[in-house]
Design a protein around this motif. Structure first.
Motif, PDB file in Angstrom:
ATOM      1  N   GLN A 352       0.813  -1.227   0.000  1.00 41.54           N
ATOM      2  CA  GLN A 352       0.000   0.000   0.000  1.00 41.54           C
ATOM      3  C   GLN A 352       0.842   1.271   0.000  1.00 41.54           C
ATOM      4  N   ALA A 353       2.079   1.208   0.505  1.00 39.70           N
ATOM      5  CA  ALA A 353       2.948   2.398   0.522  1.00 39.70           C
ATOM      6  C   ALA A 353       3.118   2.960  -0.884  1.00 39.70           C
ATOM      7  N   GLY A 361       1.389   6.136   0.264  1.00 45.65           N
ATOM      8  CA  GLY A 361       2.164   6.911   1.230  1.00 45.65           C
ATOM      9  C   GLY A 361       2.869   8.086   0.582  1.00 45.65           C
ATOM     10  N   LYS A 381       2.378   3.266   4.498  1.00 44.84           N
ATOM     11  CA  LYS A 381       0.926   3.375   4.615  1.00 44.84           C
ATOM     12  C   LYS A 381       0.405   2.100   5.286  1.00 44.84           C
ATOM     13  N   ASN A 382      -0.364   2.280   6.359  1.00 43.52           N
ATOM     14  CA  ASN A 382      -1.000   1.127   7.036  1.00 43.52           C
ATOM     15  C   ASN A 382      -0.026  -0.016   7.297  1.00 43.52           C
TER      16      ASN A 382
END
Length: 443
Positions: A352-353, A361, A381-382
């Motif tokens: 997800q980054a 991100g 991210k997350n």
């Protein structure tokens, strides 16, 4: 006295449209139908779709599919961007039925398709010239004119002060979504067409289905109510200068990225590329433009925030400038690019980054002691994390990185090895070397 509810002081989002969820980790592929295969047809594109899916492509941008003007045509086949009829398909590529089948085949592979749209001008023999001559701009001599200050002899420019033209063009945009189920548009020289036209067109298209809109333009204001993505020409220019003229990496970090992260809203996607049809046809090949820096520049454009683009043939090491007005097919071959792209795109889909815009991100600097030569950054991210280290210079360097905020165990994307990262990381880097470390939680 309570003032907190005062609306004057509440932050407002600059971007007022919402990008479709399916764009969150998407990779774009620009497809030049004429040069994509020996046949140069819609049917021939279908045969290659499984290969593109395997490469990691999500959105296929088809260069214009409309009939091409014959009057004042350039070359023997003409320019796609000289549109003779907005409601028909170019017989060179096949029939309407063939196009419908191609769209369905793209969707069946789990991919999306956007059409290239030329709203600024038409060919000299578009039926609008005789039906609505008033919709065209005039020169001082009261003749039709091509784009002002450009030498485009095969096209003439439209005049968007006419509401009837705006309705006609919007209806044409809606037609391909309604009748053929396409997923959006790449809009040619979008900034040359009034922005209020695009903003209304986007609203009307979104009522049909969530669309993805890419503008050939760099202006921030295109993002507000019209376009999900804009072209990152500036980034290409800077990477080119670093590769060819050995500019300091500070031209990328302090002159460009500092402004990029502050000026462009998180929701605004920049399209990052090493090649596209304009660069390829008129300004050389990826190899002539980037030389030994090609992989380093590619890694950067694919890992920084924004949406990455592949121009057809890049994955096969495209080393020719494809003819624009003649038949000149891509020389398909096995090439190391295919493996390189597939590895990054696979990571982008999973981590997800690296996702696009607000889904991913922010690009945050990792400090190092060779800031003139090496760029290093983290995106997270997350609980997903990616660390990127690129030597954007022709020198061997020994670099020390401040990784005190990023301690942990990572996987090296290209070697597959585990790597422990402590307070500092010291790396010996060859010229144009790159390392991508990632932590991707197992789903």
């Amino acid at each position: 006295m309570e003032h907190n509810s005062d609306q004057r002081y509440q932050p407002k989002s600059y971007v007022e449209i919402s990008t479709p969820e399916w764009v969150k980790n998407a990779i774009l592929y620009e497809l030049n139908i004429r040069q994509f295969s020996e046949q140069g047809t819609f049917k021939a594109v279908e045969e290659q779709l499984p290969r593109l899916k395997k490469l990691g492509i999500d959105i296929i941008w088809l260069m214009p599919i409309h009939p091409i003007g014959e009057l004042h045509r350039k070359g023997s086949l003409g320019s796609y961007y000289s549109v003779k009829n907005y409601f028909e398909v170019n017989p060179e590529f096949g029939t309407e039925e063939d196009f419908r089948n191609l769209v369905k085949a793209i969707h069946d592979e789990g991919m999306f398709v956007i059409l290239d749209w030329v709203a600024n001008h038409t060919s000299w023999d578009n039926h609008l010239v005789t039906e609505h001559p008033e919709w065209y701009r005039r020169s001082r001599k009261d003749t039709f004119q091509s784009t002002r200050w450009r030498d485009y002899d095969d096209i003439i420019e439209l005049d968007y002060s006419y509401p009837e033209l705006r309705r006609y063009m919007t209806d044409a945009l809606k037609y391909w979504v309604k009748e053929f189920d396409i997923d959006g548009y790449r809009c040619d020289i979008a900034s040359f067409v009034p922005i209020d036209f695009w903003e209304n067109a986007r609203a009307e298209l979104d009522r049909l289905k969530p669309v993805f809109m890419l503008a050939e333009g760099e202006d921030r204001d295109l993002h507000r109510r019209a376009f999900d993505a804009t072209y990152n020409w500036t980034l290409w220019n800077i990477l080119h200068q670093i590769a060819v003229n050995h500019y300091s990496v500070k031209t990328l970090t302090e002159a460009y990225l500092a402004e990029h992260v502050s000026v462009f809203p998180k929701d605004a996607l920049r399209m990052n590329f090493i090649d596209n049809h304009d660069k390829n046809s008129w300004e050389g090949t990826p190899l002539s433009n980037f030389g030994e820096a090609i992989d380093a520049a590619t890694i950067f454009t694919f890992t920084m925030d924004g949406i990455p683009l592949v121009y057809n043939g890049q994955e096969a090491g495209l080393n020719q400038s494809l003819e624009f007005f003649e038949k000149d097919p891509v020389s398909w071959q096995d090439h190391s690019n295919e493996k390189l792209y597939a590895a990054i795109f696979d990571l982008k889909h999973r981590n997800q980054a690296l996702w696009n815009g607000r889904f991913g991100g922010e690009i945050v600097r990792i400090m190092n002691d060779k800031m003139d030569q090496v760029i290093s950054f983290v995106r997270e991210k997350n609980d997903h994390k990616v660390l990127v280290f690129i030597n954007l210079s022709k020198d061997h360097v020994l670099a020390q990185f401040d990784t005190s905020f990023d301690k942990g165990s990572y996987k090296n994307l290209f070697s597959g090895n585990e790597q422990k990262v402590g307070d500092t990381l010291i790396m010996e880097m060859e010229p144009w070397d790159y390392v991508v470390l990632h932590y991707t939680p197992e789903n």
